[in-house]
Design an enzyme around this catalytic site. Structure first.
Site, mmCIF file in Angstrom:
data_model
loop_
_atom_site.group_PDB
_atom_site.id
_atom_site.type_symbol
_atom_site.label_atom_id
_atom_site.label_comp_id
_atom_site.label_asym_id
_atom_site.label_seq_id
_atom_site.Cartn_x
_atom_site.Cartn_y
_atom_site.Cartn_z
ATOM 1 C CB SER A 191 -0.897 0.031 1.243
ATOM 2 O OG SER A 191 -1.701 -1.110 1.305
ATOM 3 C CB SER A 248 1.199 -4.859 9.687
ATOM 4 O OG SER A 248 -0.061 -4.382 9.305
ATOM 5 C CD GLU A 292 -3.051 -9.085 2.980
ATOM 6 O OE1 GLU A 292 -2.867 -8.832 1.776
ATOM 7 O OE2 GLU A 292 -2.915 -8.238 3.876
ATOM 8 C CG ASN A 298 -15.735 -5.424 5.169
ATOM 9 O OD1 ASN A 298 -14.654 -6.002 5.306
ATOM 10 N ND2 ASN A 298 -16.632 -5.345 6.135
HETATM 11 C C1 LIG Z 1 -4.747 -2.679 10.365
HETATM 12 C C2 LIG Z 1 -4.212 -2.500 8.956
HETATM 13 C C3 LIG Z 1 -3.054 -3.152 8.588
HETATM 14 C C4 LIG Z 1 -2.543 -2.994 7.294
HETATM 15 N N1 LIG Z 1 -1.369 -3.613 6.977
HETATM 16 C C5 LIG Z 1 -0.858 -3.451 5.732
HETATM 17 C C6 LIG Z 1 0.411 -4.040 5.400
HETATM 18 O O1 LIG Z 1 1.060 -4.719 6.215
HETATM 19 N N2 LIG Z 1 0.914 -3.843 4.158
HETATM 20 C C7 LIG Z 1 0.247 -3.109 3.216
HETATM 21 O O2 LIG Z 1 0.759 -3.006 2.101
HETATM 22 N N3 LIG Z 1 -0.944 -2.516 3.518
HETATM 23 C C8 LIG Z 1 -1.503 -2.660 4.748
HETATM 24 N N4 LIG Z 1 -2.692 -2.054 5.076
HETATM 25 C C9 LIG Z 1 -3.342 -1.195 4.074
HETATM 26 C C10 LIG Z 1 -4.625 -1.780 3.509
HETATM 27 O O3 LIG Z 1 -4.332 -2.813 2.579
HETATM 28 C C11 LIG Z 1 -5.372 -0.605 2.851
HETATM 29 O O4 LIG Z 1 -5.762 0.272 3.883
HETATM 30 C C12 LIG Z 1 -6.584 -1.061 2.097
HETATM 31 O O5 LIG Z 1 -6.224 -1.818 0.972
HETATM 32 C C13 LIG Z 1 -7.455 0.138 1.649
HETATM 33 O O6 LIG Z 1 -6.688 1.081 0.994
HETATM 34 P P1 LIG Z 1 -6.776 2.635 1.410
HETATM 35 O O7 LIG Z 1 -6.605 2.726 2.881
HETATM 36 O O8 LIG Z 1 -5.847 3.387 0.528
HETATM 37 O O9 LIG Z 1 -8.287 3.064 1.098
HETATM 38 P P2 LIG Z 1 -8.893 3.445 -0.326
HETATM 39 O O10 LIG Z 1 -8.465 2.429 -1.330
HETATM 40 O O11 LIG Z 1 -8.586 4.871 -0.610
HETATM 41 O O12 LIG Z 1 -10.443 3.248 -0.067
HETATM 42 C C14 LIG Z 1 -11.254 4.252 0.587
HETATM 43 C C15 LIG Z 1 -12.688 3.745 0.604
HETATM 44 O O13 LIG Z 1 -13.174 3.599 -0.747
HETATM 45 C C16 LIG Z 1 -13.657 2.286 -0.970
HETATM 46 N N5 LIG Z 1 -13.346 1.863 -2.335
HETATM 47 C C17 LIG Z 1 -12.158 2.036 -2.996
HETATM 48 N N6 LIG Z 1 -12.230 1.488 -4.224
HETATM 49 C C18 LIG Z 1 -13.485 0.963 -4.351
HETATM 50 C C19 LIG Z 1 -14.161 0.257 -5.384
HETATM 51 N N7 LIG Z 1 -13.562 -0.022 -6.547
HETATM 52 N N8 LIG Z 1 -15.446 -0.142 -5.152
HETATM 53 C C20 LIG Z 1 -16.064 0.109 -3.969
HETATM 54 N N9 LIG Z 1 -15.474 0.797 -2.946
HETATM 55 C C21 LIG Z 1 -14.201 1.202 -3.132
HETATM 56 C C22 LIG Z 1 -12.905 1.417 0.035
HETATM 57 O O14 LIG Z 1 -13.617 0.223 0.330
HETATM 58 C C23 LIG Z 1 -12.810 2.353 1.247
HETATM 59 O O15 LIG Z 1 -13.991 2.295 1.997
HETATM 60 C C24 LIG Z 1 -3.222 -2.181 6.347
HETATM 61 C C25 LIG Z 1 -4.391 -1.515 6.744
HETATM 62 C C26 LIG Z 1 -4.877 -1.659 8.030
HETATM 63 C C27 LIG Z 1 -6.139 -0.943 8.401
#
Ligand SMILES: Cc1cc2nc3c(=O)[nH]c(=O)nc-3n(C[C@H](O)[C@H](O)[C@H](O)COP(=O)(O)OP(=O)(O)OC[C@H]3O[C@@H](n4cnc5c(N)ncnc54)[C@H](O)[C@@H]3O)c2cc1C
Length: 392
Positions: A123, A155, A238, A357
């Site tokens: 990410s 993480s 994962e 989700n």
């Molecule tokens: C506790 C925790 C641990 C994590 N650990 C890691 C890790 O070890 N390594 C790593 O690489 N990442 C990690 N992450 C990151 C995690 O994979 C991302 O937070 C996640 O993929 C969402 O990306 P974002 O936060 O950029 O949200 P965004 O992608 O910006 O999404 C924002 C909102 O828009 C919605 N959304 C986006 N696109 C769509 C779509 N096409 N259709 C419908 N809804 C959509 C999402 O569901 C969300 O509600 C971690 C996150 C958390 C919370």
């Protein structure tokens, strides 16, 4: 051979070992990472680390049946394995599936013994759900690569020795086709790790900056520009490992678990019993679904996108459990240091980490149920022509 008897023996031996070796609450403090590493080494010596991994690479070469038997015994303990969960559940299985023999030889045994900690560097600030839009660049430099860029939400990176890094190696092709996977040394001088605190108060994830970080080509996983298919392997592992709770603590210390709620709530109230039955049904249904996916994996049928359904069910179970526990316990559960306050604050993270989700629902709709996919314009346009983040 009577498998049931052997499995019963295996489970009894695991129970005895855990009784003797699982850390207890009243053990002296000290460095928790050093204690976790010591525990992993003993777990490996006893044959309970990498139960289903190939023997050649330090695993036990056993089946999901033994893994489940051990997990069933371990759930009564809080084992200090969280810091290894990314390595055991995600990056390790990726190296098993997609690494070279040299990489397997070098990385897998130390991972299983807890000698080295891993993180997953996918990410970025502008690339979470749409991780293929990432901008961290890896550029050829003689026999290796030089990496510049930023990752976030990584993480356990503050403890990590190695990271599985997805980086862009070609901007002239569509975004999914210009990515390559690497193993990066997290102790390299150009790697800066800054912990981030989430709303539960923990600082488990981090932001990472790469400034001219050198990676030898031997640490490339898969072919150049084939990183997306390696990333998909990691993401499938994962989702399965999160839903199965690989490397996670058991339920003993979870104040929202069924066992804890049965102890703390007035179960003579039929409405309370109704809610606890609902929690039991959901927990059991997910456990059975996970068991089925694990059996399929053992039989060589990788469950693919159905792992996303399991991960979605787990995230929903966490939210349901936290809501139910705080609602039935009452307002005191969210003030002061009540342990449920932490559970409630940590639960939404499960609906984000490992894919949100909404994304899990998209995957299930598209690839499990065969519903029409989302319209996509970015599969054919070169990455450099996409309006992604600050990309020109
Ligand atoms: C506790 C925790 C641990 C994590 N650990 C890691 C890790 O070890 N390594 C790593 O690489 N990442 C990690 N992450 C990151 C995690 O994979 C991302 O937070 C996640 O993929 C969402 O990306 P974002 O936060 O950029 O949200 P965004 O992608 O910006 O999404 C924002 C909102 O828009 C919605 N959304 C986006 N696109 C769509 C779509 N096409 N259709 C419908 N809804 C959509 C999402 O569901 C969300 O509600 C971690 C996150 C958390 C919370």
């Amino acid at each position: 051979m009577n498998l049931a008897v052997n499995l019963a023996d295996y489970r009894r031996a695991a129970r005895d070992w855990l009784r003797e070796n699982a850390p207890s609450d009243d053990e002296p403090g000290g460095d928790p990472i050093a204690r976790a590493k010591d525990f992993m080494a003993r777990l490996h010596d006893a044959g309970y680390s990498g139960i289903t991994w190939p023997e050649r690479w330090g695993g036990q070469g056993l089946t999901q049946a033994e893994e489940r038997a051990f997990a069933a015994e371990a759930k009564d303990y809080t084992l200090p394995t969280y810091v290894f969960s990314i390595g055991l559940g995600m990056t390790g299985p990726t190296i098993v599936d997609r690494g070279t023999d040299e990489q397997r030889e070098r990385f897998l045994r130390p991972l299983l013994r807890g000698e080295e900690i891993w993180c997953q560097l996918f990410s970025e600030p502008g690339a979470g759900s749409d991780v293929a839009a990432l901008q961290t660049r890896a550029v050829r430099d003689g026999a290796g690569w030089v990496v510049n860029g930023q990752k976030v939400w990584t993480s356990v990176a503050q403890h990590a020795d190695w990271g599985l890094l997805l980086a862009r190696t070609d901007v002239d092709v569509p975004k999914h086709r210009g990515l390559t996977m690497f193993v990066v040394d997290m102790r390299h001088p150009g790697v800066t790790v800054r912990p981030l605190r989430d709303m539960s108060g923990r600082a488990n994830f981090n932001e990472i900056f790469f400034d001219d970080v050198h990676i030898p080509d031997e640490h490339r996983v898969g072919e150049v520009n084939d990183g997306w298919s390696v990333a998909v392997t990691t993401l499938l592992h994962e989702r399965l490992s999160i839903s199965a709770g690989v490397g996670m603590s058991g339920q003993r210390d979870n104040p929202a678990s069924l066992e804890a709620l049965r102890r703390t709530l007035d179960t003579s109230d039929p409405l309370v019993r109704d809610e606890l039955v609902e929690l039991h049904i959901r927990t059991r249904a997910l456990a059975l679904f996970n068991q089925r996916l694990a059996q399929e994996t053992s039989a060589g049928q990788f469950p693919g996108a159905r792992g996303s359904a399991a991960k979605l069910l787990l995230a929903e179970l966490y939210l349901f459990q936290a809501d139910l526990a705080t609602r039935l316990t009452g307002p005191e559960s969210v003030v002061g240091d009540h342990p449920l306050g932490f559970t409630l604050a940590a639960a939404p993270g499960m609906a984000l980490g490992g894919g949100t989700n909404e994304i899990m629902r998209n995957i299930v709709g598209d690839r499990v149920l065969g519903l029409p996919p989302e319209p996509r314009v970015d599969k054919t346009v070169p990455f450099k022509d996409l309006k992604v983040g600050t990309q020109a």
